[in-house]
Design a protein around this motif. Structure first.
Motif, PDB file in Angstrom:
ATOM      1  N   THR A  61     -20.484 -12.165 -48.379  1.00 52.05           N
ATOM      2  CA  THR A  61     -19.195 -12.675 -48.830  1.00 52.05           C
ATOM      3  C   THR A  61     -18.695 -11.811 -49.975  1.00 52.05           C
ATOM      4  O   THR A  61     -19.435 -10.969 -50.510  1.00 52.05           O
ATOM      5  CB  THR A  61     -19.301 -14.146 -49.268  1.00 52.05           C
ATOM      6  OG1 THR A  61     -17.999 -14.680 -49.470  1.00 52.05           O
ATOM      7  CG2 THR A  61     -20.094 -14.281 -50.570  1.00 52.05           C
ATOM      8  N   LYS A  62     -17.440 -12.009 -50.368  1.00 51.67           N
ATOM      9  CA  LYS A  62     -16.891 -11.260 -51.497  1.00 51.67           C
ATOM     10  C   LYS A  62     -17.442 -11.792 -52.803  1.00 51.67           C
ATOM     11  O   LYS A  62     -17.747 -12.978 -52.931  1.00 51.67           O
ATOM     12  CB  LYS A  62     -15.353 -11.366 -51.506  1.00 51.67           C
ATOM     13  CG  LYS A  62     -14.656 -10.530 -50.450  1.00 51.67           C
ATOM     14  CD  LYS A  62     -13.143 -10.608 -50.590  1.00 51.67           C
ATOM     15  CE  LYS A  62     -12.450  -9.733 -49.547  1.00 51.67           C
ATOM     16  NZ  LYS A  62     -10.969  -9.813 -49.633  1.00 51.67           N
ATOM     17  N   ARG A 111     -12.581  -5.300 -40.870  1.00 50.94           N
ATOM     18  CA  ARG A 111     -11.444  -6.095 -40.403  1.00 50.94           C
ATOM     19  C   ARG A 111     -11.424  -7.467 -41.071  1.00 50.94           C
ATOM     20  O   ARG A 111     -10.357  -7.982 -41.432  1.00 50.94           O
ATOM     21  CB  ARG A 111     -11.493  -6.236 -38.887  1.00 50.94           C
ATOM     22  CG  ARG A 111     -11.009  -4.992 -38.142  1.00 50.94           C
ATOM     23  CD  ARG A 111     -11.370  -5.060 -36.661  1.00 50.94           C
ATOM     24  NE  ARG A 111     -10.746  -3.996 -35.880  1.00 50.94           N
ATOM     25  CZ  ARG A 111     -11.145  -2.734 -35.862  1.00 50.94           C
ATOM     26  NH1 ARG A 111     -12.161  -2.355 -36.623  1.00 50.94           N
ATOM     27  NH2 ARG A 111     -10.528  -1.826 -35.109  1.00 50.94           N
ATOM     28  N   ILE A 112     -12.593  -8.040 -41.239  1.00 51.94           N
ATOM     29  CA  ILE A 112     -12.670  -9.359 -41.884  1.00 51.94           C
ATOM     30  C   ILE A 112     -12.275  -9.262 -43.350  1.00 51.94           C
ATOM     31  O   ILE A 112     -11.440 -10.028 -43.847  1.00 51.94           O
ATOM     32  CB  ILE A 112     -14.091  -9.937 -41.739  1.00 51.94           C
ATOM     33  CG1 ILE A 112     -14.397 -10.235 -40.268  1.00 51.94           C
ATOM     34  CG2 ILE A 112     -14.243 -11.208 -42.585  1.00 51.94           C
ATOM     35  CD1 ILE A 112     -15.857 -10.522 -39.990  1.00 51.94           C
ATOM     36  N   PHE A 159     -10.851  -8.567 -30.639  1.00 53.64           N
ATOM     37  CA  PHE A 159     -10.818 -10.002 -30.936  1.00 53.64           C
ATOM     38  C   PHE A 159     -10.438 -10.253 -32.389  1.00 53.64           C
ATOM     39  O   PHE A 159      -9.555 -11.072 -32.691  1.00 53.64           O
ATOM     40  CB  PHE A 159     -12.184 -10.606 -30.626  1.00 53.64           C
ATOM     41  CG  PHE A 159     -12.399 -11.999 -31.139  1.00 53.64           C
ATOM     42  CD1 PHE A 159     -11.814 -13.096 -30.514  1.00 53.64           C
ATOM     43  CD2 PHE A 159     -13.214 -12.224 -32.245  1.00 53.64           C
ATOM     44  CE1 PHE A 159     -12.022 -14.387 -30.985  1.00 53.64           C
ATOM     45  CE2 PHE A 159     -13.435 -13.501 -32.717  1.00 53.64           C
ATOM     46  CZ  PHE A 159     -12.836 -14.590 -32.083  1.00 53.64           C
ATOM     47  N   LEU A 160     -11.080  -9.552 -33.320  1.00 53.35           N
ATOM     48  CA  LEU A 160     -10.790  -9.755 -34.736  1.00 53.35           C
ATOM     49  C   LEU A 160      -9.378  -9.299 -35.087  1.00 53.35           C
ATOM     50  O   LEU A 160      -8.717  -9.913 -35.932  1.00 53.35           O
ATOM     51  CB  LEU A 160     -11.821  -9.030 -35.595  1.00 53.35           C
ATOM     52  CG  LEU A 160     -13.240  -9.629 -35.547  1.00 53.35           C
ATOM     53  CD1 LEU A 160     -14.222  -8.737 -36.286  1.00 53.35           C
ATOM     54  CD2 LEU A 160     -13.252 -11.041 -36.131  1.00 53.35           C
ATOM     55  N   GLU A 161      -8.909  -8.242 -34.445  1.00 54.32           N
ATOM     56  CA  GLU A 161      -7.534  -7.801 -34.660  1.00 54.32           C
ATOM     57  C   GLU A 161      -6.562  -8.883 -34.196  1.00 54.32           C
ATOM     58  O   GLU A 161      -5.555  -9.165 -34.865  1.00 54.32           O
ATOM     59  CB  GLU A 161      -7.276  -6.487 -33.911  1.00 54.32           C
ATOM     60  CG  GLU A 161      -7.951  -5.277 -34.546  1.00 54.32           C
ATOM     61  CD  GLU A 161      -7.776  -4.028 -33.714  1.00 54.32           C
ATOM     62  OE1 GLU A 161      -7.104  -4.119 -32.649  1.00 54.32           O
ATOM     63  OE2 GLU A 161      -8.304  -2.970 -34.095  1.00 54.32           O
ATOM     64  N   LYS A 162      -6.849  -9.483 -33.048  1.00 54.95           N
ATOM     65  CA  LYS A 162      -5.996 -10.545 -32.522  1.00 54.95           C
ATOM     66  C   LYS A 162      -5.998 -11.750 -33.463  1.00 54.95           C
ATOM     67  O   LYS A 162      -4.937 -12.322 -33.771  1.00 54.95           O
ATOM     68  CB  LYS A 162      -6.476 -10.960 -31.136  1.00 54.95           C
ATOM     69  CG  LYS A 162      -5.659 -12.084 -30.512  1.00 54.95           C
ATOM     70  CD  LYS A 162      -6.169 -12.430 -29.116  1.00 54.95           C
ATOM     71  CE  LYS A 162      -5.367 -13.582 -28.511  1.00 54.95           C
ATOM     72  NZ  LYS A 162      -5.827 -13.916 -27.123  1.00 54.95           N
ATOM     73  N   VAL A 200     -17.380 -16.223 -45.240  1.00 49.33           N
ATOM     74  CA  VAL A 200     -18.809 -15.919 -45.274  1.00 49.33           C
ATOM     75  C   VAL A 200     -19.177 -15.391 -43.900  1.00 49.33           C
ATOM     76  O   VAL A 200     -18.822 -15.987 -42.878  1.00 49.33           O
ATOM     77  CB  VAL A 200     -19.667 -17.153 -45.609  1.00 49.33           C
ATOM     78  CG1 VAL A 200     -21.155 -16.817 -45.458  1.00 49.33           C
ATOM     79  CG2 VAL A 200     -19.382 -17.649 -47.020  1.00 49.33           C
ATOM     80  N   ILE A 201     -19.847 -14.256 -43.884  1.00 47.41           N
ATOM     81  CA  ILE A 201     -20.291 -13.635 -42.630  1.00 47.41           C
ATOM     82  C   ILE A 201     -21.798 -13.839 -42.496  1.00 47.41           C
ATOM     83  O   ILE A 201     -22.543 -13.616 -43.446  1.00 47.41           O
ATOM     84  CB  ILE A 201     -19.997 -12.121 -42.627  1.00 47.41           C
ATOM     85  CG1 ILE A 201     -18.499 -11.854 -42.764  1.00 47.41           C
ATOM     86  CG2 ILE A 201     -20.554 -11.453 -41.375  1.00 47.41           C
ATOM     87  CD1 ILE A 201     -18.174 -10.382 -43.035  1.00 47.41           C
TER      88      ILE A 201
END
Length: 269
Positions: free
Chosen positions: A247-248, A176-177, A141-144, A185-186
């Motif tokens: 987050t970064k 991936r993110i 999903f994240l790749e897509k 933000v995760i």
């Protein structure tokens, strides 16, 4: 080195080997039994959802495990940060998906690997025009999603809830993110809150606990900063599951540092 027991000394090698095999199989049976119990419980919960709420309706017990403080954290983030899209892994029956879509008004993309839960979520969330549901593994999903520049250029909120026993894709999801989005933000569900044992979290065996140790190398590699709930679990409602926000280092982490309901956790150097 521990001294061998009398039984170990007198048993023939062939019987010792047989006992080791039996012990291994018993452990495997115990592990499979635990998995089966969880699957049955999840299936029962899904059926209960279909009976009590065949169509999504917002309520205090719906979304984010029925946790009022978690909902307040989400609402504060949506208010303070200029998110443009929400991506979720682990739709289940769509409670949190619907809640995020309704509260934020943002486009929500969500995936569920289990085809039954995916079908239930599709039925329950049919009224939402801002929700797109996928029946994919979270990594696929994240790749897509990452192949769509119209998404990767947006400021995104990610809700990660696709972990399941031996398959813990969290580290791969985070990578991936971080590799494809600059502003994100995760929020990770079922995560250990280091200084508050009242929050529960997922633990599947040695090296398979959703805690800081599990993601620390990923945090360091991508210069990510973790935040945790500032309110104690004693004030939380619902399932009282822990979470972490990531987050970064930079503008978004500075904004998160000014949110009243979360606090930054300093990792050791």
């Amino acid at each position: 080195m521990p001294r061998p027991s009398l039984l170990q000394l007198i048993l023939p090698p062939s019987l010792k080997s047989y006992m080791r095999t039996v012990d291994t199989r018993l452990h495997e049976l115990e592990r499979l039994t635990k998995r089966l119990k969880v699957r049955v419980k999840n299936l029962e919960d899904a059926i209960d959802v279909l009976i009590s709420s065949p169509h999504y309706q917002k309520a205090d017990e719906i979304g984010f495990n029925g946790q009022i403080l978690r909902k307040q954290i989400f609402q504060e983030l949506i208010t303070r940060l200029d998110f443009q899209v929400i991506l979720e892994t682990g739709t289940w029956t769509g409670n949190t998906t619907g809640y995020m879509a309704e509260v934020s008004g943002l486009p929500v993309f969500s995936t569920e690997i289990n085809p039954r839960y995916h079908a239930i979520a599709q039925m329950r969330l049919a009224k939402f025009e801002n929700i797109t549901l996928e029946n994919l593994d979270s990594r696929q999903f994240l790749e897509k999603m990452a192949k769509n520049p119209n998404l990767t250029q947006l400021t995104a909120f990610f809700y990660l809830d696709a972990h399941w026993y031996e398959d813990l894709p969290l580290g791969e999801e985070m990578s991936r993110i971080a590799e494809n989005w600059d502003r994100f933000v995760i929020m990770v569900d079922d995560f250990q809150v280091p200084d508050d044992s009242g929050y529960t979290y997922d633990h599947y065996g040695p090296g398979q606990t959703l805690n800081l140790d599990y993601i620390e190398s990923t945090l360091r590699h991508y210069h990510l900063v973790p935040f945790y709930p500032a309110c104690p679990a004693t004030q939380e409602t619902g399932a009282k599951r822990g979470c972490v926000l990531i987050t970064k280092q930079g503008e978004l982490s500075n904004q998160l540092a000014h949110c009243s309901l979360i606090k930054q956790f300093q990792t050791s150097e």
